[in-house]
Enzyme design. Structure first.
Site, PDB file in Angstrom:
ATOM      1  N   CYS A  61       4.339  -0.788 -11.758  1.00 16.78           N
ATOM      2  CA  CYS A  61       4.547  -0.774 -10.303  1.00 16.78           C
ATOM      3  C   CYS A  61       5.002  -2.147  -9.814  1.00 16.78           C
ATOM      4  O   CYS A  61       4.483  -3.187 -10.230  1.00 16.78           O
ATOM      5  CB  CYS A  61       3.246  -0.376  -9.609  1.00 16.78           C
ATOM      6  SG  CYS A  61       3.349  -0.345  -7.812  1.00 16.78           S
ATOM      7  N   CYS A  83       7.602   4.625  -3.289  1.00 12.24           N
ATOM      8  CA  CYS A  83       8.731   3.923  -2.674  1.00 12.24           C
ATOM      9  C   CYS A  83       9.852   4.924  -2.386  1.00 12.24           C
ATOM     10  O   CYS A  83      10.041   5.875  -3.135  1.00 12.24           O
ATOM     11  CB  CYS A  83       9.264   2.835  -3.598  1.00 12.24           C
ATOM     12  SG  CYS A  83       8.111   1.475  -3.877  1.00 12.24           S
ATOM     13  N   CYS A 133       8.288   8.558  -8.777  1.00 12.84           N
ATOM     14  CA  CYS A 133       7.178   8.166  -7.912  1.00 12.84           C
ATOM     15  C   CYS A 133       7.565   8.267  -6.441  1.00 12.84           C
ATOM     16  O   CYS A 133       8.681   7.905  -6.058  1.00 12.84           O
ATOM     17  CB  CYS A 133       6.752   6.736  -8.254  1.00 12.84           C
ATOM     18  SG  CYS A 133       5.375   6.120  -7.274  1.00 12.84           S
ATOM     19  N   CYS A 164      12.092  -0.778 -10.242  1.00 10.43           N
ATOM     20  CA  CYS A 164      10.920  -0.151 -10.861  1.00 10.43           C
ATOM     21  C   CYS A 164      11.351   1.034 -11.711  1.00 10.43           C
ATOM     22  O   CYS A 164      12.082   1.918 -11.232  1.00 10.43           O
ATOM     23  CB  CYS A 164       9.940   0.313  -9.794  1.00 10.43           C
ATOM     24  SG  CYS A 164       8.479   1.135 -10.461  1.00 10.43           S
ATOM     25  N   ASP A 208      -3.407  -3.640  19.178  1.00 12.81           N
ATOM     26  CA  ASP A 208      -2.865  -3.204  17.888  1.00 12.81           C
ATOM     27  C   ASP A 208      -3.421  -1.815  17.581  1.00 12.81           C
ATOM     28  O   ASP A 208      -4.300  -1.654  16.730  1.00 12.81           O
ATOM     29  CB  ASP A 208      -3.249  -4.211  16.795  1.00 12.81           C
ATOM     30  CG  ASP A 208      -2.704  -3.840  15.423  1.00 12.81           C
ATOM     31  OD1 ASP A 208      -1.809  -2.975  15.355  1.00 12.81           O
ATOM     32  OD2 ASP A 208      -3.187  -4.401  14.426  1.00 12.81           O
ATOM     33  N   CYS A 258       2.477   0.023  14.493  1.00  6.84           N
ATOM     34  CA  CYS A 258       2.935   0.563  13.208  1.00  6.84           C
ATOM     35  C   CYS A 258       3.706   1.863  13.406  1.00  6.84           C
ATOM     36  O   CYS A 258       3.949   2.594  12.440  1.00  6.84           O
ATOM     37  CB  CYS A 258       1.749   0.785  12.265  1.00  6.84           C
ATOM     38  SG  CYS A 258       0.520   1.958  12.885  1.00  6.84           S
ATOM     39  N   GLN A 267      -4.380  -5.525   6.959  1.00  8.10           N
ATOM     40  CA  GLN A 267      -2.925  -5.571   6.861  1.00  8.10           C
ATOM     41  C   GLN A 267      -2.523  -5.552   5.384  1.00  8.10           C
ATOM     42  O   GLN A 267      -3.170  -6.167   4.541  1.00  8.10           O
ATOM     43  CB  GLN A 267      -2.377  -6.808   7.555  1.00  8.10           C
ATOM     44  CG  GLN A 267      -2.644  -6.855   9.048  1.00  8.10           C
ATOM     45  CD  GLN A 267      -1.904  -5.772   9.829  1.00  8.10           C
ATOM     46  OE1 GLN A 267      -0.909  -5.222   9.363  1.00  8.10           O
ATOM     47  NE2 GLN A 267      -2.392  -5.474  11.027  1.00  8.10           N
TER      48      GLN A 267
END
Length: 407
Positions: free
Chosen positions: A143, A69, A66, A60, A338, A364, A243
């Protein structure tokens, strides 16, 4: 400790769970890799003297600026090993030896749900993620993580920002891609008056979005932005949790289905809009528990519209304040849980006390998962190998799923 200039070349010894390189003296440096030698520049940045063989060119063009990421400079195998190591490290911190069965990574351009920041300019607008550790909005027209459907909407979204954003502050756009079209939510936009509401409705029609919500007010609904969940189609409430990628969701559902195979009466805790409830209802009765009633309403509508599913019941309940008790849990031969990032410490204690035969745990947050895993293992459960699911490609985020069963 943050990065500081020094005079000598230094060696990167490790990578933290936040994706920063650690030097021998503890200094943390972003966007370097283990094994690299680096040296300081006069401006305080660092030059790569000896690059790692796992260093790759970021795909990218926005990567350097940015903050969306963190790991595009690293090879896919390195990132996978690093994320598996984060899980092993969290378990080790609780005195647990755990096996990672594998790491399943979502492909580029697969992120179907994202919150973008936006600012109106004198001419045009900025739309993208924030810069790393900053409130600066980085425009990201190329992106590499959002779906093609969301990226195709970008020109219309820039027009929306000019309409919705005051000059004085940033707004948010929550975007969700669906087979019926995009679901767009404006957060912290200008107050709607009659004229602005008409303009907003006209924008939604011209942009072809499925649903458009502005500051919690529904402006336009052209199609229900449905999501497939097993045999069912569910229309989540605006901005509801989903998700992040279809591939990641499929991987998690596969682990949960395999873990609960043969169960006939299942409780789905923190059920959301039915990510696990509805696929599991193809072979078992499921009781879905969730704190947000609107999400359960969406789940129920999806269940009623799907043929051949077993009975699904729902219960609106804050599982942090009122976890299911031992007597409640005795009715089930399996549970899927979850929880949010905080985990579910109190609920897990009740699961262990109730001796629920099988628990499928989706997480997560490896740290809170490891804490909860310790409680289940202490109660006599065995833990299967863990599947790591990398939905947030090139980020520091880690998700996982596994099965606990009584011996």
């Amino acid at each position: 400790m943050t990065a500081r200039p020094d005079t000598a070349t230094q060696h990167v010894t490790a990578l933290t769970h936040h994706g920063q390189g650690r030097l021998a003296d503890g200094t943390l440096v972003p966007r370097v890799l283990p094994g690299e030698d680096i040296s300081p520049r006069p401006d305080g940045s660092w030059r790569i003297v000896t690059p790692s063989p796992d260093r790759v060119a970021a795909p990218c063009p926005h990567f350097n600026a940015c903050g969306g990421c963190a790991m595009q400079h690293a090879s896919d195998p390195l990132v996978a090993d690093w994320k598996a190591g984060i899980v092993r490290g969290a378990l080790a911190g609780q005195g647990i030896e755990g096996e990672v069965a594998g790491v399943l990574s979502s492909p580029p351009q697969s992120r179907r749900r994202a919150r973008l920041a936006a600012r109106r300019l004198k001419k045009g607008a900025l739309l993208g993620f924030h810069a790393r550790a900053s409130d600066t909005v980085v425009d990201n027209p190329q992106c590499r993580i959002l779906t093609p459907g969301l990226m195709a909407l970008r020109p219309a979204l820039l027009d929306l920002v000019q309409m919705a954003a005051p000059r004085s502050r940033e707004i948010g756009l929550m975007l969700t891609d669906s087979p019926a079209g995009a679901d767009v939510v404006v957060e912290e936009g200008r107050d709607l008056d009659v004229g602005l509401r008409q303009d907003a409705a006209a924008w939604a029609a011209a942009a072809g979005v499925a649903r458009f919500t502005w500051n919690n007010e529904l402006v336009a609904l052209h199609h229900g932005p449905w999501q497939p969940m097993g045999r069912a189609r569910v229309v989540p409430p605006p901005g509801a949790f989903l998700q992040a990628t279809r591939e990641g969701e499929a991987a998690l559902v596969a682990v949960v289905r395999g873990a609960l195979q043969g169960a006939s009466r299942v409780a789905d805790l923190f059920a959301g809009v039915g990510t696990f409830t509805l696929p599991l209802a193809e072979s078992a009765e499921v009781h879905a528990v969730e704190g947000e009633g609107s999400m359960l309403e969406a789940l129920q509508k999806g269940w009623r519209g799907a043929p051949g599913l077993h009975r699904v019941t729902t219960e609106t309940r804050d599982l942090f304040r009122r976890p299911l008790e031992v007597a409640d849990l005795k009715a089930f031969d399996a549970v899927v849980i979850d929880p949010p990032r905080a985990g579910a410490e109190t609920q897990v204690r009740a699961l262990a006390e109730a001796r629920v035969p099988v628990v499928a745990y989706v997480s997560c947050n490896p740290a809170s998962f490891a804490r909860d895993a310790k409680a289940l293992l202490a109660a006599g459960y065995c833990m299967d190998p863990i599947t790591v699911v990398d939905q947030f490609r090139w980020s520091t985020h880690v998700e996982l799923a596994t099965r606990f069963s009584l011996t």
